[in-house]
Scaffold this motif. Structure first.
Motif, mmCIF file in Angstrom:
data_model
loop_
_atom_site.group_PDB
_atom_site.id
_atom_site.type_symbol
_atom_site.label_atom_id
_atom_site.label_comp_id
_atom_site.label_asym_id
_atom_site.label_seq_id
_atom_site.Cartn_x
_atom_site.Cartn_y
_atom_site.Cartn_z
ATOM 1 N N ALA A 241 37.477 -81.800 129.983
ATOM 2 C CA ALA A 241 37.760 -80.426 129.557
ATOM 3 C C ALA A 241 39.168 -80.300 128.972
ATOM 4 C CB ALA A 241 37.588 -79.467 130.726
ATOM 5 N N ARG A 242 40.102 -81.002 129.561
ATOM 6 C CA ARG A 242 41.485 -80.909 129.069
ATOM 7 C C ARG A 242 41.578 -81.368 127.613
ATOM 8 N NH1 ARG A 242 46.480 -80.251 131.360
ATOM 9 N NH2 ARG A 242 48.225 -81.279 130.350
ATOM 10 N N ALA A 243 40.793 -82.406 127.285
ATOM 11 C CA ALA A 243 40.811 -82.913 125.908
ATOM 12 C C ALA A 243 40.253 -81.863 124.945
ATOM 13 C CB ALA A 243 40.014 -84.206 125.815
ATOM 14 N N ASP A 244 39.159 -81.194 125.346
ATOM 15 C CA ASP A 244 38.608 -80.120 124.504
ATOM 16 C C ASP A 244 39.674 -79.076 124.202
ATOM 17 O OD1 ASP A 244 35.965 -80.907 124.132
ATOM 18 O OD2 ASP A 244 35.309 -80.057 126.044
ATOM 19 N N TRP A 245 40.357 -78.657 125.253
ATOM 20 C CA TRP A 245 41.342 -77.589 125.096
ATOM 21 C C TRP A 245 42.521 -78.045 124.258
ATOM 22 C CZ3 TRP A 245 41.502 -72.516 127.528
ATOM 23 C CH2 TRP A 245 40.284 -72.168 128.116
ATOM 24 N N LEU A 246 42.955 -79.263 124.456
ATOM 25 C CA LEU A 246 44.092 -79.754 123.670
ATOM 26 C C LEU A 246 43.705 -79.939 122.201
ATOM 27 C CD1 LEU A 246 45.786 -82.284 126.121
ATOM 28 C CD2 LEU A 246 46.721 -80.112 125.297
ATOM 29 N N ARG A 247 42.447 -80.350 121.963
ATOM 30 C CA ARG A 247 41.995 -80.468 120.572
ATOM 31 C C ARG A 247 42.038 -79.102 119.897
ATOM 32 N NH1 ARG A 247 36.701 -84.486 120.885
ATOM 33 N NH2 ARG A 247 37.854 -86.433 121.185
ATOM 34 N N ALA A 248 41.581 -78.084 120.621
ATOM 35 C CA ALA A 248 41.609 -76.734 120.040
ATOM 36 C C ALA A 248 43.050 -76.300 119.784
ATOM 37 C CB ALA A 248 40.905 -75.749 120.960
ATOM 38 N N ARG A 379 33.941 -71.381 114.590
ATOM 39 C CA ARG A 379 34.449 -71.274 115.958
ATOM 40 C C ARG A 379 33.720 -70.181 116.738
ATOM 41 N NH1 ARG A 379 40.519 -70.006 114.824
ATOM 42 N NH2 ARG A 379 39.499 -68.834 113.172
ATOM 43 N N ILE A 380 33.155 -69.209 116.010
ATOM 44 C CA ILE A 380 32.448 -68.108 116.665
ATOM 45 C C ILE A 380 30.936 -68.271 116.533
ATOM 46 C CG2 ILE A 380 32.091 -65.605 116.660
ATOM 47 C CD1 ILE A 380 34.926 -65.368 115.420
ATOM 48 N N ASP A 381 30.491 -68.682 115.343
ATOM 49 C CA ASP A 381 29.054 -68.688 115.063
ATOM 50 C C ASP A 381 28.360 -69.983 115.449
ATOM 51 O OD1 ASP A 381 29.072 -66.098 113.862
ATOM 52 O OD2 ASP A 381 30.150 -67.004 112.188
ATOM 53 N N PHE A 382 29.120 -71.031 115.608
ATOM 54 C CA PHE A 382 28.513 -72.321 115.919
ATOM 55 C C PHE A 382 29.492 -73.075 116.801
ATOM 56 C CE2 PHE A 382 26.448 -76.373 114.835
ATOM 57 C CZ PHE A 382 25.140 -75.956 114.842
ATOM 58 N N PRO A 383 29.902 -72.461 117.901
ATOM 59 C CA PRO A 383 31.072 -72.972 118.617
ATOM 60 C C PRO A 383 30.804 -74.232 119.420
ATOM 61 C CG PRO A 383 30.149 -71.111 119.796
ATOM 62 C CD PRO A 383 29.319 -71.274 118.560
ATOM 63 N N CYS A 384 31.800 -75.087 119.504
ATOM 64 C CA CYS A 384 31.786 -76.195 120.446
ATOM 65 C C CYS A 384 32.800 -75.838 121.535
ATOM 66 C CB CYS A 384 32.175 -77.493 119.731
ATOM 67 S SG CYS A 384 33.839 -77.448 119.035
ATOM 68 N N ALA A 385 32.797 -76.607 122.621
ATOM 69 C CA ALA A 385 33.803 -76.390 123.645
ATOM 70 C C ALA A 385 35.160 -76.681 123.017
ATOM 71 C CB ALA A 385 33.560 -77.321 124.823
ATOM 72 N N PRO A 386 36.213 -75.950 123.324
ATOM 73 C CA PRO A 386 36.308 -74.855 124.293
ATOM 74 C C PRO A 386 36.099 -73.476 123.675
ATOM 75 C CG PRO A 386 38.494 -75.358 123.532
ATOM 76 C CD PRO A 386 37.543 -76.248 122.740
ATOM 77 N N TYR A 387 35.708 -73.431 122.366
ATOM 78 C CA TYR A 387 35.603 -72.107 121.731
ATOM 79 C C TYR A 387 34.507 -71.267 122.372
ATOM 80 C CZ TYR A 387 38.989 -73.676 118.340
ATOM 81 O OH TYR A 387 40.145 -74.117 117.761
ATOM 82 N N THR A 388 33.560 -71.953 123.033
ATOM 83 C CA THR A 388 32.525 -71.223 123.758
ATOM 84 C C THR A 388 33.156 -70.346 124.845
ATOM 85 O OG1 THR A 388 32.279 -73.376 124.807
ATOM 86 C CG2 THR A 388 30.485 -72.672 123.408
ATOM 87 N N ASP A 389 34.326 -70.744 125.335
ATOM 88 C CA ASP A 389 34.975 -69.992 126.416
ATOM 89 C C ASP A 389 36.143 -69.135 125.943
ATOM 90 O OD1 ASP A 389 33.299 -71.228 128.225
ATOM 91 O OD2 ASP A 389 34.648 -72.950 128.431
#
Ligand code: SF4
Lengths: 512, 166
Positions: A241-248, A379-389
């Motif tokens: 999860a940390r990697a998802d957030w850092l990528r964003a 980011r809104i219409d076809f989101p991947c993590a972490p944009y889903t949150d």
């Protein structure tokens, strides 16, 4: 039949992203494309790959509508007649089909048969993606390119490029004008075609992200992430999860940096050098904060398969947070100055207008699309993590002129600052990287990331022994370059740099 | 207007000192010291992107920001090769750009210098040589100074430029 129903018919393309694949015959290919266009879906990319049995080819087209991504595959053999072009429904398909012909030798029914990426650097009857033995042989100039001629009293042409009068990428523009007014602009691109798609096949699949990051250097994070998403989807892994957030976080920093640079340049193009000085100073500080946090000014090799190259340290997070919380109000006060400056407003308002109907017909995409009432934001219409949150606010305008594109950029800087600060506050504490195993031969994956310009799409196929058999990266500039030709019509020549900059399309990402 | 002036005054001068020259970046000298001394730092640069990913351009751009303030050193980017003393080339040379690069070089008056920027300009970089790429800049025109990095920082690029005219 709405896009969603086609999607229900199709098989998942990869485990991760919600992208699906459907093999179709020529009639269904046309019918589906027609229905997608009617349903206001977006064409993401059109490209060619070898069929899995190595006999014949697949013409692939990727589409996205809210919540549904679909790849159509049309099998085709050399002896077949030209495949049906999609340009009647998606005008942007035309150049993609011409490029596909240059690289693969497969013709669409498209009446425009002029070469696109092939100038004269390699022989006309050889196709570099089909035949790895093709080498450069020609001169590289293509003075014979047939531009569309505009005739009439007092009409004349201004040829510009490929080398432009600034520090920018090369391409050729042919203006047909009367007095100062532009009647027609025709672009001729392909000058920085450097064989990226073929180059990918020289890389081990676990290292291809480095080349992906260099498809268009200003979208390094978006491309590297799209690549990793495709790869990780193939092997069915989730990154920590940390990697998802850092990528964003990296992606939003990249968005802010590019918008800052362009907002300054746009002020300058409107004769307000103060804007350039201020925004370029802020951008420099952001790049230095990046360096403190990630060890790189531009985040080229930050996103890697399995997560992030290095973790964000406490002090790095602090530097970034500190800078971003100062940046947002500074940008807001510069916005006031832009808004109140009569000269700037005069140049921005009404210039390079792409009305919403035209944007929809031509398939304008990305932030420029959002300035012409085209809402799509992956980011809104076809989101991947972490944009889903993450509760991201969609930014749109309807005027479609330079002022609207500037307004969208200002809003997006604020939104990305807000998002980045939120990410910094709520970073999950896990490892930042896990090992990514190599995919099995024949595995197929896709990545779709909202870069600062628009959706970056990437399709990846695994070869034998950890090699890449095919990688197609696709830049939203493919869709938007043809729209620029329309945006300039009726404007005066001196406004071209301003209008062009308000889109700031990629040459390298397009020419590949 | 008031807000604009207030801001200019509040921020003040942010320009940093220029980096020292680095002889290691020099690959080939053509200009004699005497001529370079005559030119001094009143230098005009023409930039050509011969096939870069655009990363190097972003860092070349940064030289114009108030922090590096290259114009403050007497060096400026010009729109025509006819006005240029130095050619700054980014990227590997894409086959489709080879002729345009050669023509730009030929259009410059003598004496002239060439600085190749980035790993791509120095060696062909990540793109290498292929049907569509001629690789390093010196495969196409003579290079005096080569600045590695992917992309090199603005400080390194400035160092390369200053080394060419040192
Ligand atoms: S050296 Fe790196 S940043 Fe510069 S053009 Fe090459 S790949 Fe891009």
């Amino acid at each position: 039949m709405p896009v969603r129903l086609w999607w229900d018919l199709a098989a998942p393309a990869t485990q991760a992203a919600g992208m699906r694949r459907l093999t179709v015959d020529a009639a269904t290919w046309v019918r589906a494309a027609e229905e997608f266009a009617a349903a206001d879906a977006h064409l993401l990319a059109l490209w060619v790959a070898r069929a899995p049995n190595q006999e014949g080819f697949l013409i692939r087209a990727a589409f996205v509508a809210a919540g549904a991504g679909l790849i159509l595959e049309l099998p085709i053999a050399d002896c077949d007649p030209p495949y049906p072009g999609l340009e009647p429904f998606f005008p942007a398909a035309s150049r993609m089909q011409r490029a596909a012909y240059d690289l693969w030798g497969l013709r669409a029914t498209d009446p425009d048969r002029r070469p696109w990426l092939r100038h004269a650097a390699w022989p006309e009857d050889q196709y570099p993606l089909r035949n790895p033995a093709v080498m450069a042989a020609g001169t590289g100039i293509s003075e014979a390119y047939r531009f569309v001629r505009v005739a009439g009293d007092g009409v004349h042409e201004i040829p510009v490029g490929p080398v432009h009068a600034g520090i920018i990428e090369p391409g050729h523009f042919r203006f047909s004008i009367v007095g100062e007014k532009v009647l027609r602009l025709e672009e001729h691109l392909g000058y920085v075609h450097k064989g990226i798609e073929r180059r990918f096949t020289d890389f081990p699949i676990l290292e291809g992200h480095r080349l992906a990051a260099r498809v268009s250097g200003d979208c390094a994070v978006a491309y590297a992430w799209a690549y990793c998403q495709a790869l990780e989807g193939m092997v069915g892994m989730r990154v920590p999860a940390r990697a998802d957030w850092l990528r964003a976080l990296c992606l939003e920093l990249e968005r802010i940096a590019n918008h800052l640079g362009d907002l300054g340049a746009l002020g300058n193009d409107a004769g307000f050098a103060f804007g350039l000085a201020q925004f370029s100073r802020l951008k420099e500080h952001l790049l230095r904060a990046n360096e403190a946090a990630f060890g790189q000014r531009y985040l080229f090799d930050t996103v890697v398969p399995g997560g992030l190259h290095a973790d964000l340290s406490q002090s790095g997070a602090h530097t970034l947070g500190d800078f971003l919380s100062r940046l947002a109000p500074e940008v807001e006060s510069l916005r006031d100055i832009y808004d109140e400056h009569g000269g700037v407003r005069d140049r921005f308002v009404g210039a390079g207008r792409v009305a919403p109907e035209l944007a929809a017909r031509l398939g304008l995409i990305g932030f420029a699309g959002r300035a012409s009432a085209r809402g799509l934001d992956v980011r809104i219409d076809f989101p991947c993590a972490p944009y889903t949150d993450l509760a991201l606010r969609r930014v749109t305008r309807t005027a479609g002129d330079v002022a609207a594109r500037v307004a969208v950029r200002f809003d997006e800087v604020q939104e990305s600052c807000r998002l980045s600060l939120h990410i910094l506050k709520s970073l999950p504490s896990s490892v930042h990287r896990v090992e990514c195993p190599p995919p099995v031969q024949g595995a197929f994956g896709t990545g779709l990331i909202e870069g600062w310009r628009g959706p970056i799409f990437l399709a990846l196929e695994a070869g034998a022994a950890g090699a890449i058999s095919r990688c197609h990266p696709h830049d939203p500039s493919w869709q938007n370059w043809p729209v620029l030709e329309h945006a300039i019509i009726g404007n005066i020549v001196p406004d071209f740099p301003l209008i062009n900059k308000s889109f700031n399309l990629s040459y390298s990402g397009h020419d590949l | 207007m008031f807000k604009t002036i207030k801001r200019i005054a509040a921020i003040g001068i942010v320009t940093e000192a220029a980096p020292p020259v680095d002889p290691q970046l020099c690959v080939r000298e053509i200009l004699q010291k005497r001529i370079r001394a005559l030119l001094g730092r009143a230098l005009c640069i023409r930039h050509v992107d011969a096939g870069s990913c655009n990363g190097c351009e972003l860092e070349v751009h940064a030289l114009n920001n108030p922090i590096y303030n290259i114009e403050g050193l007497g060096i400026k980017f010009v729109a025509s090769p006819r006005h240029a003393d130095l050619l700054l080339v980014t990227g590997p040379v894409a086959s489709n750009m080879r002729v345009a690069l050669q023509r730009t070089y030929e259009a410059m008056p003598d004496p002239k210098m060439v600085v190749a920027i980035g790993d791509c300009g120095c060696t062909g970089g990540i793109f290498g040589e292929s049907y569509a790429s001629c690789g390093r800049v010196s495969n196409v025109i003579a290079v005096n100074v080569a600045v590695p990095g992917c992309p090199p920082s603005p400080t390194r690029i400035l160092q390369g430029i200053l080394t060419a005219i040192a």
